[in-house]
Write a protein that holds these residues in place. Structure first.
Motif, PDB file in Angstrom:
ATOM      1  N   UNK A  99      29.286  47.417  48.938  1.00 13.94           N
ATOM      2  CA  UNK A  99      29.880  47.862  47.664  1.00 13.94           C
ATOM      3  C   UNK A  99      30.817  46.488  47.347  1.00 13.94           C
ATOM      4  N   UNK A 100      31.679  46.768  46.660  1.00 12.17           N
ATOM      5  CA  UNK A 100      32.612  45.398  45.609  1.00 12.17           C
ATOM      6  C   UNK A 100      33.904  46.189  45.903  1.00 12.17           C
ATOM      7  N   UNK A 101      35.147  45.012  45.650  1.00 13.78           N
ATOM      8  CA  UNK A 101      36.132  44.982  45.850  1.00 13.78           C
ATOM      9  C   UNK A 101      36.438  45.366  44.683  1.00 13.78           C
ATOM     10  N   UNK A 110      33.469  41.518  41.915  1.00 15.40           N
ATOM     11  CA  UNK A 110      34.446  41.169  42.901  1.00 15.40           C
ATOM     12  C   UNK A 110      34.335  41.311  44.123  1.00 15.40           C
ATOM     13  N   UNK A 111      34.591  40.143  44.772  1.00 16.86           N
ATOM     14  CA  UNK A 111      34.803  40.225  46.381  1.00 16.86           C
ATOM     15  C   UNK A 111      35.389  39.560  46.751  1.00 16.86           C
ATOM     16  N   UNK A 137      37.041  51.821  41.674  1.00 20.17           N
ATOM     17  CA  UNK A 137      36.730  50.429  42.161  1.00 20.17           C
ATOM     18  C   UNK A 137      36.773  49.609  40.516  1.00 20.17           C
ATOM     19  N   UNK A 138      36.772  50.494  39.676  1.00 17.82           N
ATOM     20  CA  UNK A 138      36.754  49.643  38.126  1.00 17.82           C
ATOM     21  C   UNK A 138      38.152  49.470  37.331  1.00 17.82           C
ATOM     22  N   UNK A 148      43.368  43.858  42.368  1.00 18.53           N
ATOM     23  CA  UNK A 148      43.089  45.032  43.508  1.00 18.53           C
ATOM     24  C   UNK A 148      42.785  44.548  44.158  1.00 18.53           C
ATOM     25  N   UNK A 149      42.154  43.657  44.481  1.00 16.53           N
ATOM     26  CA  UNK A 149      40.687  43.182  45.333  1.00 16.53           C
ATOM     27  C   UNK A 149      41.810  42.173  46.369  1.00 16.53           C
ATOM     28  N   UNK A 150      43.083  41.872  45.984  1.00 18.22           N
ATOM     29  CA  UNK A 150      44.103  41.365  47.206  1.00 18.22           C
ATOM     30  C   UNK A 150      45.148  41.915  47.482  1.00 18.22           C
ATOM     31  N   UNK A 151      45.673  43.032  46.248  1.00 16.72           N
ATOM     32  CA  UNK A 151      46.804  44.429  46.769  1.00 16.72           C
ATOM     33  C   UNK A 151      46.094  45.179  47.214  1.00 16.72           C
TER      34      UNK A 151
END
Length: 209
Positions: A99-101, A110-111, A137-138, A148-151
């Motif tokens: 999937x993706x983050x 972004x992963x 996730x968009x 989004x990925x980090x938080x």
């Protein structure tokens, strides 16, 4: 799901597909989990070898269960005693599931990874990569996708794995260097040199973290 959200997702998915195509990647849009499952199975011929990272979304649409039951060579690292051997086998697989983050509206993926087996397989190795990504996730742009990925994704995954990171305790990224950090490697996939390698199935649902 609210009909206005469905309409918005239908329209936005077309923009994302065009963005993916401009980056030499293939995009698909599924109205629901069942349609996403059918799309994924249509991309994977019987007899194929398949590996995956920790893709909750692939589980949530029922894909992993179907592959285990069907005529496929599913490399199940959870069932293998030698985890390193399972990770190395993934690099020579016909398909890698992920999937993706986060994903941007113009098709950048972004992963973030801790062990880095997932991001390294996305970048190089398996013949094809199939992403299963919920529309939750968009993000509008790369900056918001990184945030989004980090938080969002990282704190939830740290909590899920029972890790002792600052984000697991606070719910947001503290840019830590904890020994438990899962933010070791960041992969931004903005283009694929190999036509037909990366396939992105967007699902009109909230999937994963």
């Amino acid at each position: 799901m609210n009909e206005n959200i469905v309409k918005r997702n239908d329209l936005l998915s077309q923009k994302i597909i065009k963005g993916l195509e401009s980056r030499n990647m293939s995009g698909y849009y599924a109205k629901d989990k069942d349609e996403a499952l059918k799309l994924a199975l249509a991309l994977i011929p019987e007899g194929s070898s398949i590996a995956m990272g920790g893709a909750k979304s692939a589980h949530e649409i029922g894909l992993v269960e179907k592959l285990k039951e069907g005529n496929y060579n599913f490399i199940d690292r959870d069932q293998m005693q030698d985890k390193r051997a399972a990770m190395l086998a993934a690099y020579d697989a016909d398909f890698f599931l992920s999937s993706a983050n986060a994903m941007t509206e113009d098709g950048i993926l972004v992963n973030i990874d801790g062990n880095s087996n997932r991001v390294s397989a996305i970048a190089q190795g398996p013949k094809k990569v199939i992403f299963i990504i919920g529309m939750n996730k968009v993000c509008s742009d790369l900056d918001s996708a990184m945030k989004r990925a980090r938080n969002v994704a990282a704190p939830i995954n740290a909590q899920r794995f029972g890790l002792s990171t600052p984000c697991a305790k606070t719910g947001s990224c503290m840019d830590c260097k904890s020994i438990d950090t899962i933010c070791c490697q960041f992969l931004i996939t903005r283009f694929s040199h190999h036509e037909g390698r990366i396939h992105v199935i967007m699902v009109n649902d909230n999937l994963g973290f």
